[in-house]
Design a protein around this motif. Structure first.
Motif, PDB file in Angstrom:
ATOM      1  N   ALA A   1       1.738 -11.446  30.862  1.00 46.16           N
ATOM      2  CA  ALA A   1       0.528 -12.221  30.548  1.00 46.16           C
ATOM      3  C   ALA A   1       0.681 -12.987  29.241  1.00 46.16           C
ATOM      4  CB  ALA A   1      -0.693 -11.303  30.490  1.00 46.16           C
ATOM      5  N   LEU A   2       1.409 -12.426  28.270  1.00 40.71           N
ATOM      6  CA  LEU A   2       1.630 -13.130  27.006  1.00 40.71           C
ATOM      7  C   LEU A   2       2.449 -14.395  27.230  1.00 40.71           C
ATOM      8  CD1 LEU A   2       2.428 -10.120  24.634  1.00 40.71           C
ATOM      9  CD2 LEU A   2       0.249 -11.278  25.001  1.00 40.71           C
ATOM     10  N   THR A   3       3.489 -14.275  28.067  1.00 39.92           N
ATOM     11  CA  THR A   3       4.304 -15.446  28.401  1.00 39.92           C
ATOM     12  C   THR A   3       3.492 -16.458  29.184  1.00 39.92           C
ATOM     13  OG1 THR A   3       6.312 -14.102  28.445  1.00 39.92           O
ATOM     14  CG2 THR A   3       6.389 -16.213  29.605  1.00 39.92           C
ATOM     15  N   TYR A   4       2.701 -15.995  30.151  1.00 43.38           N
ATOM     16  CA  TYR A   4       1.895 -16.886  30.986  1.00 43.38           C
ATOM     17  C   TYR A   4       0.879 -17.655  30.144  1.00 43.38           C
ATOM     18  CZ  TYR A   4      -1.117 -18.381  34.860  1.00 43.38           C
ATOM     19  OH  TYR A   4      -1.844 -19.124  35.751  1.00 43.38           O
ATOM     20  N   LEU A   5       0.214 -16.953  29.245  1.00 41.35           N
ATOM     21  CA  LEU A   5      -0.767 -17.617  28.386  1.00 41.35           C
ATOM     22  C   LEU A   5      -0.113 -18.672  27.502  1.00 41.35           C
ATOM     23  CD1 LEU A   5      -2.927 -14.543  27.297  1.00 41.35           C
ATOM     24  CD2 LEU A   5      -3.771 -16.552  28.537  1.00 41.35           C
ATOM     25  N   SER A   6       1.052 -18.347  26.989  1.00 38.66           N
ATOM     26  CA  SER A   6       1.728 -19.259  26.069  1.00 38.66           C
ATOM     27  C   SER A   6       2.371 -20.438  26.792  1.00 38.66           C
ATOM     28  CB  SER A   6       2.779 -18.484  25.265  1.00 38.66           C
ATOM     29  OG  SER A   6       3.523 -19.334  24.444  1.00 38.66           O
ATOM     30  N   LYS A   7       3.130 -20.156  27.853  1.00 43.26           N
ATOM     31  CA  LYS A   7       3.922 -21.197  28.507  1.00 43.26           C
ATOM     32  C   LYS A   7       3.158 -21.989  29.553  1.00 43.26           C
ATOM     33  CE  LYS A   7       7.692 -19.810  26.367  1.00 43.26           C
ATOM     34  NZ  LYS A   7       8.370 -20.629  25.340  1.00 43.26           N
ATOM     35  N   THR A   8       2.316 -21.313  30.346  1.00 44.08           N
ATOM     36  CA  THR A   8       1.629 -21.970  31.461  1.00 44.08           C
ATOM     37  C   THR A   8       0.237 -22.464  31.064  1.00 44.08           C
ATOM     38  OG1 THR A   8       2.825 -20.550  33.026  1.00 44.08           O
ATOM     39  CG2 THR A   8       0.881 -21.703  33.853  1.00 44.08           C
ATOM     40  N   VAL A   9      -0.546 -21.602  30.428  1.00 42.55           N
ATOM     41  CA  VAL A   9      -1.904 -21.977  30.045  1.00 42.55           C
ATOM     42  C   VAL A   9      -1.907 -22.834  28.788  1.00 42.55           C
ATOM     43  CG1 VAL A   9      -4.196 -21.085  29.438  1.00 42.55           C
ATOM     44  CG2 VAL A   9      -2.790 -19.885  31.135  1.00 42.55           C
ATOM     45  N   GLY A  10      -0.931 -22.595  27.904  1.00 39.81           N
ATOM     46  CA  GLY A  10      -0.876 -23.334  26.646  1.00 39.81           C
ATOM     47  C   GLY A  10      -1.817 -22.790  25.592  1.00 39.81           C
ATOM     48  N   ALA A  11      -2.195 -21.518  25.741  1.00 40.84           N
ATOM     49  CA  ALA A  11      -3.105 -20.899  24.773  1.00 40.84           C
ATOM     50  C   ALA A  11      -2.321 -20.435  23.550  1.00 40.84           C
ATOM     51  CB  ALA A  11      -3.818 -19.716  25.417  1.00 40.84           C
TER      52      ALA A  11
ATOM     53  N   MET B   1       4.411   6.629  44.139  1.00 38.19           N
ATOM     54  CA  MET B   1       3.198   6.821  43.353  1.00 38.19           C
ATOM     55  C   MET B   1       3.307   6.195  41.968  1.00 38.19           C
ATOM     56  SD  MET B   1       1.417  10.392  42.130  1.00 38.19           S
ATOM     57  CE  MET B   1       2.740  10.668  40.946  1.00 38.19           C
ATOM     58  N   SER B   2       4.525   6.011  41.492  1.00 33.82           N
ATOM     59  CA  SER B   2       4.725   5.463  40.148  1.00 33.82           C
ATOM     60  C   SER B   2       4.745   3.941  40.115  1.00 33.82           C
ATOM     61  CB  SER B   2       6.038   6.012  39.566  1.00 33.82           C
ATOM     62  OG  SER B   2       5.978   7.413  39.412  1.00 33.82           O
ATOM     63  N   ILE B   3       4.570   3.286  41.260  1.00 37.63           N
ATOM     64  CA  ILE B   3       4.650   1.821  41.304  1.00 37.63           C
ATOM     65  C   ILE B   3       3.482   1.168  40.563  1.00 37.63           C
ATOM     66  CG2 ILE B   3       4.512  -0.198  42.809  1.00 37.63           C
ATOM     67  CD1 ILE B   3       6.137   1.340  44.873  1.00 37.63           C
ATOM     68  N   ALA B   4       2.263   1.526  40.934  1.00 40.17           N
ATOM     69  CA  ALA B   4       1.088   0.859  40.346  1.00 40.17           C
ATOM     70  C   ALA B   4       1.000   1.010  38.827  1.00 40.17           C
ATOM     71  CB  ALA B   4      -0.190   1.356  41.012  1.00 40.17           C
ATOM     72  N   PRO B   5       1.289   2.197  38.256  1.00 37.90           N
ATOM     73  CA  PRO B   5       1.253   2.277  36.794  1.00 37.90           C
ATOM     74  C   PRO B   5       2.176   1.275  36.113  1.00 37.90           C
ATOM     75  CG  PRO B   5       1.304   4.475  37.738  1.00 37.90           C
ATOM     76  CD  PRO B   5       1.513   3.518  38.867  1.00 37.90           C
ATOM     77  N   ASN B   6       3.321   0.995  36.721  1.00 34.68           N
ATOM     78  CA  ASN B   6       4.242   0.014  36.145  1.00 34.68           C
ATOM     79  C   ASN B   6       3.726  -1.410  36.306  1.00 34.68           C
ATOM     80  OD1 ASN B   6       7.029   1.174  35.169  1.00 34.68           O
ATOM     81  ND2 ASN B   6       6.437   2.418  36.915  1.00 34.68           N
ATOM     82  N   VAL B   7       3.211  -1.736  37.489  1.00 36.14           N
ATOM     83  CA  VAL B   7       2.672  -3.080  37.718  1.00 36.14           C
ATOM     84  C   VAL B   7       1.509  -3.356  36.775  1.00 36.14           C
ATOM     85  CG1 VAL B   7       1.490  -4.572  39.379  1.00 36.14           C
ATOM     86  CG2 VAL B   7       3.392  -3.138  40.129  1.00 36.14           C
ATOM     87  N   LEU B   8       0.577  -2.408  36.705  1.00 33.16           N
ATOM     88  CA  LEU B   8      -0.651  -2.615  35.945  1.00 33.16           C
ATOM     89  C   LEU B   8      -0.447  -2.436  34.441  1.00 33.16           C
ATOM     90  CD1 LEU B   8      -3.066  -0.764  38.399  1.00 33.16           C
ATOM     91  CD2 LEU B   8      -2.646  -3.221  38.214  1.00 33.16           C
ATOM     92  N   SER B   9       0.735  -1.956  34.033  1.00 34.07           N
ATOM     93  CA  SER B   9       1.067  -1.882  32.608  1.00 34.07           C
ATOM     94  C   SER B   9       1.765  -3.146  32.128  1.00 34.07           C
ATOM     95  CB  SER B   9       1.960  -0.671  32.326  1.00 34.07           C
ATOM     96  OG  SER B   9       1.266   0.534  32.470  1.00 34.07           O
ATOM     97  N   TYR B  10       2.838  -3.527  32.817  1.00 29.41           N
ATOM     98  CA  TYR B  10       3.728  -4.546  32.270  1.00 29.41           C
ATOM     99  C   TYR B  10       3.420  -5.965  32.731  1.00 29.41           C
ATOM    100  CZ  TYR B  10       6.128  -0.459  30.656  1.00 29.41           C
ATOM    101  OH  TYR B  10       6.406   0.732  30.032  1.00 29.41           O
ATOM    102  N   LEU B  11       2.667  -6.112  33.813  1.00 33.01           N
ATOM    103  CA  LEU B  11       2.202  -7.452  34.172  1.00 33.01           C
ATOM    104  C   LEU B  11       1.252  -7.991  33.106  1.00 33.01           C
ATOM    105  CD1 LEU B  11       2.331  -9.662  36.438  1.00 33.01           C
ATOM    106  CD2 LEU B  11       0.179  -8.681  37.269  1.00 33.01           C
TER     107      LEU B  11
END
Length: 433
Positions: A258-268, A243-253
């Motif tokens: 997302a900060l790393t993805y925006l910076s490194k992949t998207v270039g934002a 039951m504790s899986i989704a709270p972790n996925v939806l918190s830390y993804l």
């Protein structure tokens, strides 16, 4: 034994203390995504440095089950209140020392080693903090408002994250890149000493749980608490872990990767993601209490399943919104996943965990089931997501599949747990249910 209706004073005090403490843990997550790879690891390969930085983020999660079980065992013996002072001290001291660490250019490999050690101590404190605050809030509350009170400390998490992100963003925006990398990033960590002092003052006024104290007076302290916890809890512990899986996925993804993805992949620019996290966390001031209120009305199990399934469906649109690099669209995506989906799972997790287990072993059971999953899922998802994005040639579809499957597993595990919203204050339903 009487219970206060609505929000209790211990709930508010616990939430403020949690906000001050979660400032430290959130600050590290933001820093690991944006700056630690440049300060504590050798230059030359940005991907390797980023993965290494996110790996140190995961280390704190692997320390959390250890700290959670130790603090949980002590909390089930001596009470919830005392342990919250211990967790506050561990978190604050670790953060201040991180702000004092030498860099890789100054001491070489010793720098990341010291960073990992302090991250471990930070994780030990975090492992017992949220569970203690959640239980103290729930066990002071009337059973009709148990879900609402149990969920409110999550608001403290959001407030702490807003403060951490805002201060980090402020220094990054005001200083040149060289000044920020040289000393500016340290200031938010050093400020932890001020916040910790405030936290100690606030928590001194919090009484211990009357529910726990009454149970100890009536039935005594459980001996051999860890083995008794497993005996009394039956199959609820492994199901609570699922039951504790989704709270972790939806918190830390969204809040870390997302900060790393925006910076490194998207270039934002970095400010887009940071502002989005602030907006999403501010929205939590409304959505978390609303979700907690909803668990008292329709049951935490139903709310958890809705939130988990919604996360599965919306994770791909979330990455599509990130790929646009458009600030408003990115912010809407973060609110969609990190606020709406995540808060349904966080509120229902808090309400259910506070009632699934016998009160005399509850602290241990909650920390064990919650923090093991936090280590395996929450601590690794930024690292795994970065690796899957790299394996997908910069496309996030593998991350979407991975995250969606995890959220579905959470929904299935939750389905087999009993509903707890109508149970008595001190005695959960039979452990074999």
């Amino acid at each position: 034994m009487t219970r206060t209706r609505g929000l209790t004073r211990p709930t508010l005090a616990s939430t403020v203390g949690t906000a001050l403490e979660w400032y430290d843990f959130s600050l590290y997550g933001t820093a690991s995504a944006l700056v630690l790879s440049k300060v504590f690891f050798p230059s030359g390969n940005d991907t390797v440095a980023t993965l290494a930085s996110l790996a140190t983020f995961a280390v704190g999660f692997f320390a959390r089950p250890v700290g959670g079980v130790i603090i949980g065992l002590l909390g089930d013996r001596f009470g919830r209140r005392q342990m919250l002072f211990v967790t506050l001290l561990l978190m604050a001291a670790s953060s201040v020392l991180i702000g004092c660490l030498p860099t890789y250019n100054q001491v070489g490999v010793l720098a990341p080693v010291l960073l990992v050690v302090l991250r471990v101590f930070q994780g030990l404190g975090a492992g017992g903090e949220y569970a203690g605050a959640m239980l103290l809030s729930a066990e002071h509350a009337h059973k009709r408002f148990r879900g609402l009170n149990a969920s409110i400390p999550s608001v403290g998490n959001a407030v702490g994250s807003v403060i951490a992100t805002a201060i980090f963003f402020l220094f990054q925006g005001l200083l040149s890149e060289s000044a920020f990398l040289s000393w500016g990033w340290r200031v938010p960590f050093l400020l932890s000493v001020v916040l910790a002092a405030a936290g100690f003052i606030i928590r001194r006024k919090v009484e211990d749980s009357p529910e726990f104290s009454e149970a100890v007076r009536e039935r005594g302290v459980v001996r051999g608490r860890f083995t008794e916890m497993l005996r009394l809890s039956g199959r609820r512990v492994p199901l609570a872990m699922l039951m504790s899986i989704a709270p972790n996925v939806l918190s830390y993804l969204p809040s870390v990767y997302a900060l790393t993805y925006l910076s490194k992949t998207v270039g934002a620019p970095a400010w887009i993601g940071l502002v989005g996290i602030i907006i999403a966390n501010l929205c939590k001031l409304v959505t978390i209490p609303t979700a907690g209120w909803l668990t008292d009305r329709i049951g935490g199990r139903r709310v958890m399943i809705i939130g988990s399934v919604a996360g599965t469906i919306l994770v791909y649109p979330f990455f599509w919104m990130l790929d646009t690099g458009t600030p408003v669209v990115v912010w809407a995506g973060l609110v969609m996943i990190f606020t709406l989906c995540c808060d349904m799972t966080l509120a229902s997790q808090a309400g259910m965990l506070s009632g699934l287990f016998d009160v005399r072993v509850r602290y241990t059971a909650v920390t064990f089931s919650r923090e093991i999953t936090g280590a395996v899922v929450g601590g690794t998802i930024p690292f795994v997501a970065a690796a899957l994005t790299d394996a997908g040639a910069g496309q996030p579809w593998l991350v979407c599949v991975y995250s969606g499957v995890l959220c579905l597993i959470c929904a299935v595990g939750t389905f087999f747990l009993p509903e707890v919203r109508r149970q008595a204050d001190t005695r959960p339903a039979a452990a074999t249910a």
